[in-house]
Design a protein around this motif. Sequence first.
Motif, short mmCIF file in Angstrom:
data_model
loop_
_atom_site.label_atom_id
_atom_site.label_comp_id
_atom_site.label_asym_id
_atom_site.label_seq_id
_atom_site.Cartn_x
_atom_site.Cartn_y
_atom_site.Cartn_z
N TRP A 80 50.30 42.99 43.89
CA TRP A 80 49.98 42.08 42.80
C TRP A 80 48.75 41.22 43.10
O TRP A 80 47.86 41.11 42.27
N LYS A 82 46.33 41.67 45.27
CA LYS A 82 45.12 42.48 45.44
C LYS A 82 44.73 43.15 44.13
O LYS A 82 43.78 43.91 44.07
N ASN A 83 45.52 42.87 43.10
CA ASN A 83 45.29 43.39 41.76
C ASN A 83 45.24 44.93 41.73
O ASN A 83 44.51 45.52 40.94
N PRO A 86 48.57 45.08 38.08
CA PRO A 86 48.87 43.76 37.54
C PRO A 86 50.37 43.61 37.28
O PRO A 86 51.09 44.60 37.14
N ASN A 91 54.40 48.23 34.95
CA ASN A 91 54.15 48.34 36.39
C ASN A 91 55.41 48.03 37.20
O ASN A 91 55.58 48.54 38.30
#
Length: 150
Positions: A80, A82-83, A86, A91
């Motif tokens: 999350w 470190k994107n 998202p 997800n």
Amino acid sequence: MNIYIIIESILVSIGATSAMTWFSYAMSESFRELYKEPVLLSFALKKTHVRLSKKSQRTWAWLIHYIIGFLFVMGYYIVWVKNILPVSPLNALLLGVISGVIGILSWIIIFKMTDHQTPIDFKGYYIQLFFAHIIFAVAATALYSITLLF
């Protein structure tokens, strides 16, 4: 990593692991099968020949179960922040599917390593475990999303 993130991750993992465990216990009762991860971990500990009392085995099994939940949440946290993915419901399902596969592979290894003899419906257990991990990931995502509000 600061103390807030650690406490946040511990709380999220306790909630998510508890949701998953509740589901496993409910499925175990519903199908009258042994799908209870802490009980199975206790059997696995017994097979390692580590000298522990029955009470200590149960305590360690529960502790290991929640530590593994914490490690999964830390993996999610990295994904999350470190994107990589998202925070979203879709997800959460993806993380649940990935976690379910990891969980099933891990239990296959545990059962092989400990020469598990207790009668268990392995196919049913793995199906249940897959869905339990989806519940875990959805709960972890929901709880983490709540912490973003503060």
